[in-house]
Write an enzyme that holds these catalytic residues in place. Structure first.
Site, PDB file in Angstrom:
ATOM      1  N   GLY A 191     -11.638  -4.283 -22.456  1.00 40.10           N
ATOM      2  CA  GLY A 191     -10.970  -5.917 -21.552  1.00 40.10           C
ATOM      3  C   GLY A 191     -10.042  -5.107 -20.693  1.00 40.10           C
ATOM      4  O   GLY A 191      -9.670  -4.282 -19.641  1.00 40.10           O
ATOM      5  N   GLY A 192      -8.631  -6.133 -20.321  1.00 40.90           N
ATOM      6  CA  GLY A 192      -7.602  -6.065 -19.646  1.00 40.90           C
ATOM      7  C   GLY A 192      -7.318  -4.232 -19.380  1.00 40.90           C
ATOM      8  O   GLY A 192      -6.136  -3.441 -19.181  1.00 40.90           O
ATOM      9  N   GLY A 194     -21.264  22.440   5.618  1.00 38.62           N
ATOM     10  CA  GLY A 194     -20.707  21.565   5.619  1.00 38.62           C
ATOM     11  C   GLY A 194     -18.873  22.086   4.876  1.00 38.62           C
ATOM     12  O   GLY A 194     -18.558  21.608   4.711  1.00 38.62           O
ATOM     13  N   ALA A 195     -19.578  22.589   3.980  1.00 40.36           N
ATOM     14  CA  ALA A 195     -18.226  22.479   2.819  1.00 40.36           C
ATOM     15  C   ALA A 195     -17.681  23.463   3.563  1.00 40.36           C
ATOM     16  O   ALA A 195     -16.782  24.020   2.746  1.00 40.36           O
ATOM     17  CB  ALA A 195     -19.052  24.005   1.526  1.00 40.36           C
TER      18      ALA A 195
HETATM   19  C1  HXC Z   1      -5.801 -10.289 -30.734  1.00 38.31           C
HETATM   20  C2  HXC Z   1      -5.992  -9.567 -31.534  1.00 38.31           C
HETATM   21  C3  HXC Z   1      -6.834  -8.733 -30.477  1.00 38.31           C
HETATM   22  C4  HXC Z   1      -6.565  -9.386 -29.582  1.00 38.31           C
HETATM   23  C5  HXC Z   1      -7.232  -7.137 -32.696  1.00 38.31           C
HETATM   24  N1  HXC Z   1      -6.391  -8.730 -32.650  1.00 38.31           N
HETATM   25  N2  HXC Z   1      -7.830  -7.630 -31.022  1.00 38.31           N
HETATM   26  N3  HXC Z   1      -5.483 -10.821 -31.305  1.00 38.31           N
HETATM   27  N4  HXC Z   1      -5.786 -10.365 -29.601  1.00 38.31           N
HETATM   28  N5  HXC Z   1      -7.397  -9.409 -28.288  1.00 38.31           N
HETATM   29  C6  HXC Z   1      -5.971  -8.135 -34.015  1.00 38.31           C
HETATM   30  C7  HXC Z   1      -6.589  -8.743 -34.898  1.00 38.31           C
HETATM   31  O1  HXC Z   1      -6.644 -10.310 -34.875  1.00 38.31           O
HETATM   32  C8  HXC Z   1      -6.617  -7.929 -36.216  1.00 38.31           C
HETATM   33  O2  HXC Z   1      -5.111  -8.277 -36.753  1.00 38.31           O
HETATM   34  C9  HXC Z   1      -5.567  -6.965 -35.941  1.00 38.31           C
HETATM   35  O3  HXC Z   1      -5.443  -7.164 -34.069  1.00 38.31           O
HETATM   36  C10 HXC Z   1      -6.552  -5.139 -35.481  1.00 38.31           C
HETATM   37  O4  HXC Z   1      -7.701  -6.121 -34.938  1.00 38.31           O
HETATM   38  P1  HXC Z   1      -9.202  -5.704 -36.214  1.00 38.31           P
HETATM   39  O5  HXC Z   1     -10.080  -6.149 -35.409  1.00 38.31           O
HETATM   40  O6  HXC Z   1      -8.765  -5.340 -37.364  1.00 38.31           O
HETATM   41  O7  HXC Z   1      -9.019  -3.518 -35.559  1.00 38.31           O
HETATM   42  P2  HXC Z   1     -10.466  -2.726 -35.780  1.00 38.31           P
HETATM   43  O8  HXC Z   1     -11.369  -3.664 -36.405  1.00 38.31           O
HETATM   44  O9  HXC Z   1      -9.978  -1.884 -35.467  1.00 38.31           O
HETATM   45  O10 HXC Z   1     -11.328  -3.668 -34.069  1.00 38.31           O
HETATM   46  C11 HXC Z   1     -10.171  -3.150 -32.994  1.00 38.31           C
HETATM   47  C12 HXC Z   1     -10.871  -4.251 -32.052  1.00 38.31           C
HETATM   48  C13 HXC Z   1     -11.290  -5.367 -32.016  1.00 38.31           C
HETATM   49  C14 HXC Z   1     -12.377  -2.983 -31.235  1.00 38.31           C
HETATM   50  C15 HXC Z   1      -9.535  -4.194 -30.389  1.00 38.31           C
HETATM   51  O11 HXC Z   1     -10.030  -5.818 -32.658  1.00 38.31           O
HETATM   52  C16 HXC Z   1     -11.749  -6.370 -30.705  1.00 38.31           C
HETATM   53  O12 HXC Z   1     -12.768  -6.519 -30.360  1.00 38.31           O
HETATM   54  N6  HXC Z   1     -10.677  -7.180 -30.583  1.00 38.31           N
HETATM   55  C17 HXC Z   1     -10.927  -8.325 -29.212  1.00 38.31           C
HETATM   56  C18 HXC Z   1     -11.217  -7.197 -27.944  1.00 38.31           C
HETATM   57  C19 HXC Z   1     -11.068  -8.081 -26.701  1.00 38.31           C
HETATM   58  O13 HXC Z   1     -12.523  -8.329 -27.148  1.00 38.31           O
HETATM   59  N7  HXC Z   1     -10.184  -8.702 -25.948  1.00 38.31           N
HETATM   60  C20 HXC Z   1     -10.302  -9.630 -25.520  1.00 38.31           C
HETATM   61  C21 HXC Z   1     -10.773  -8.493 -23.731  1.00 38.31           C
HETATM   62  S1  HXC Z   1     -10.587  -9.700 -22.201  1.00 38.31           S
HETATM   63  P3  HXC Z   1      -5.174  -8.789 -38.422  1.00 38.31           P
HETATM   64  O14 HXC Z   1      -4.064 -10.035 -38.425  1.00 38.31           O
HETATM   65  O15 HXC Z   1      -6.204  -9.111 -38.948  1.00 38.31           O
HETATM   66  O16 HXC Z   1      -4.104  -7.629 -38.488  1.00 38.31           O
HETATM   67  C22 HXC Z   1      -9.242  -9.402 -21.632  1.00 38.31           C
HETATM   68  C23 HXC Z   1      -9.490 -10.052 -20.345  1.00 38.31           C
HETATM   69  C24 HXC Z   1      -7.949  -9.216 -19.087  1.00 38.31           C
HETATM   70  O17 HXC Z   1      -8.904  -8.301 -21.963  1.00 38.31           O
HETATM   71  C25 HXC Z   1      -9.123  -8.889 -17.910  1.00 38.31           C
HETATM   72  C26 HXC Z   1      -8.368  -8.518 -17.478  1.00 38.31           C
HETATM   73  C27 HXC Z   1      -8.974  -7.916 -16.096  1.00 38.31           C
END
Ligand code: HXC
Length: 516
Positions: free
Chosen positions: A171-172, A406-407
């Site tokens: 994401g962001g 052109g190159a």
């Molecule tokens: C809060 C988060 C988090 C998030 C992960 N965690 N992503 N907490 N906000 N975005 C936390 C989990 O709950 C977990 O907490 C710890 O971090 C580790 O995550 P895991 O899932 O156990 O790790 P892993 O299996 O390695 O997977 C990593 C990951 C996955 C692929 C990043 O966590 C994931 O898909 N996260 C969500 C990604 C996402 O969709 N983000 C939002 C994007 S939208 P605990 O307490 O269990 O340790 C965005 C919008 C912005 O960013 C746009 C701007 C242009």
């Protein structure tokens, strides 16, 4: 409480911040092959040079029970330090704290060091390891991203910005790196995507692994989103240290000089034979570059992407240069969509940061093909042309063999403000190669002669004799010097020295409109 007790509290509170999300999460993080934020900083910076800022900051979120879990630092370690005794600012996201996700306060810490870096004129390095926007917070975290993106844009071309992707970045977490100058990834443990495999499966029903979708080699070799791939965290961080050694701290400075121990007059006999006599036989342009630059050392950028164009940093007489070189070993060195984009971005980086450009040219032209035309070679090729013409740093060309069509114009010809142009005696500078030219201008004559092979070869030889040489261009002053290839190094050093005080500028304007 007396001062001793207060100091004890400071020590205890400081030490508590060192543990990030706690021992169990650190262990899990290590097990995934990754270092912690603080371990990474220790490798990246000169020993003992790091000063941490905002280590006690905590988030302000009260939803989803978050008020019960406040971890000092809020998932990002920020501060400043030195690399080779030169100031840098950095942030390192701590995946052990809420997955390194970006909250309002996490973003504010990053924004603070970006503002300091811009004000004080030093690079920003971001070590990204983040699950994106902090899901519990919602719009505050989105606002935090936007605050960072704005600063990325404001700092572009003013201070170098370098991003390392050192874990899953979704994401962001990928858009800020995308605006920065260089992205370095770690093989097998770092990923970048806007939406991950799960979302893609749901929306488009495509099956793809996260490695195929957003792994280091995917972005280094296919999408072109990343310029470097390290084998592990340490290699990635050491690449950043070296990368910085070629650039100034900001756009008002010259790139750093390194003492040169290589012979400035070194003539390299191998250069007589690296370029084969037969114009249809490929060779490795990197051998030419190595034969010429200080200590034969080049630092390649975007090595795995558009390999028909080599871009790298190197030094000549201790001064950093950016090299753009056609690679005859791949697609005969022809320019295609990817090579044009790759070259254009590099030229603009070097120009923004006062790094002179050296162009090694052996190019049969733009790559013909339906794919290329439909893929927009016109507008993408125009990017390279635009960037080369726009650049005002010293720009020197060495034509090693072909400079066709052109190159010829695009690869820093004199006509687009190239400062000095040299050609090897075997250079061929013309509108197109002899075979193609004969097919067009002698079509009717060849038909009258029954399209005999012998007649065709005679016409090709005649065209080659007339045009496939550097002397037409030299007679017109388009090539300044035809040189003995053996002397390329001293000739280049002299040409760069000649342009050392170059002053050139573009007309005042809000900004140009490079074809995107
Ligand atoms: C809060 C988060 C988090 C998030 C992960 N965690 N992503 N907490 N906000 N975005 C936390 C989990 O709950 C977990 O907490 C710890 O971090 C580790 O995550 P895991 O899932 O156990 O790790 P892993 O299996 O390695 O997977 C990593 C990951 C996955 C692929 C990043 O966590 C994931 O898909 N996260 C969500 C990604 C996402 O969709 N983000 C939002 C994007 S939208 P605990 O307490 O269990 O340790 C965005 C919008 C912005 O960013 C746009 C701007 C242009």
């Amino acid at each position: 409480m007396g001062i001793e007790a207060k100091l004890r509290v400071l020590k205890e509170r400081s030490e508590a911040t060192e543990m990030g999300g706690g021992a169990a999460r650190i262990e899990k993080h290590h097990a995934s092959g990754r270092l912690t934020a603080r371990e990474r900083i220790a490798i990246l910076l000169d020993e003992g040079s790091f000063t941490e800022i905002d280590r006690f900051v905590v988030h302000r979120c009260t939803s989803f029970g978050m008020d019960q879990e406040k971890i000092p630092g809020d998932g990002v370690v920020c501060g400043f330090g030195t690399i080779e005794n030169r100031l840098v600012y950095l942030f390192a996201q701590d995946f052990t704290v809420f997955g390194g996700s970006l909250s309002e306060t996490h973003a504010a810490k990053i924004v603070k060091i970006m503002d300091m870096a811009l004000k004080n004129g030093a690079p920003v390095i971001g070590l990204n390891d983040s699950g994106g926007a902090r899901i519990q917070e919602g719009v505050q975290s989105l606002a935090g991203y936007a605050d960072i993106f704005l600063r990325n844009v404001q700092a572009s071309g003013v201070i170098p910005q370098i991003s390392a992707i050192m874990g899953p970045c979704a994401g962001g977490a990928v858009y800020s790196p995308a605006i920065t100058d260089f992205i370095c990834m770690v093989k097998n443990s770092s990923y970048m995507f806007i939406t991950g495999p799960e979302v893609i499966r749901t929306v488009t029903h495509e099956e793809v692994s996260k490695e195929e979708l957003g792994g280091a080699m995917t972005h280094n070799s296919i999408s072109g989103c990343a310029q470097f791939a390290g084998a592990d965290d340490e290699e990635c961080l050491l690449q950043i240290r070296e990368l910085l050694s070629f650039m100034p701290l900001n756009n008002m400075e010259e790139p750093p000089l390194k003492e040169c121990t290589d012979d400035l007059q070194r003539c390299e006999v191998s250069l007589k034979h690296i370029v084969p006599d037969n114009p249809n036989i490929p060779y490795d342009m990197k051998e030419v570059i190595r034969a010429v630059v200080d200590d034969s050392h080049l630092f390649e950028v975007h090595e795995h992407f558009a390999r028909n164009l080599v871009i790298c940093f190197a030094r000549l007489n201790g001064r950093p240069v950016g090299i753009v070189a056609n690679q005859p070993n791949v697609l005969a060195g022809a320019l295609d969509v990817d090579a044009s984009i790759k070259g254009a971005r590099f030229v603009r980086f070097c120009d923004a940061f006062n790094i002179p450009l050296v162009i090694f040219e052996d190019v049969p032209g733009f790559l013909p093909g339906v794919n290329q035309e439909l893929g927009g070679i016109i507008r993408h090729g125009a990017k390279l042309l635009y960037a080369m013409a726009e650049a005002t740093v010293p720009k020197i060309t060495v034509i090693t063999r072909k400079a066709y069509g052109g190159a010829y114009c695009v690869m820093n010809s004199r006509h687009i403000r190239g400062d000095y142009s040299m050609a090897f005696p075997a250079a061929e500078i013309a509108v197109m190669g002899p075979e193609g030219a004969v097919s067009i201008i002698h079509r009717a004559e060849m038909a009258r002669n029954g399209n005999s092979d012998g007649h065709r070869q005679a016409l090709v030889a005649d065209y080659r004799e007339k045009f496939a040489n550097p002397y037409n261009a030299a007679e017109l002053g388009y090539v300044d010097e035809v040189i003995d290839p053996v002397c390329t190094r001293p000739k280049l050093i002299r040409a760069l020295e000649m342009c050392r005080n170059k002053r050139d500028s573009n007309p005042p304007r809000k900004h140009g409109n490079i074809p995107l």
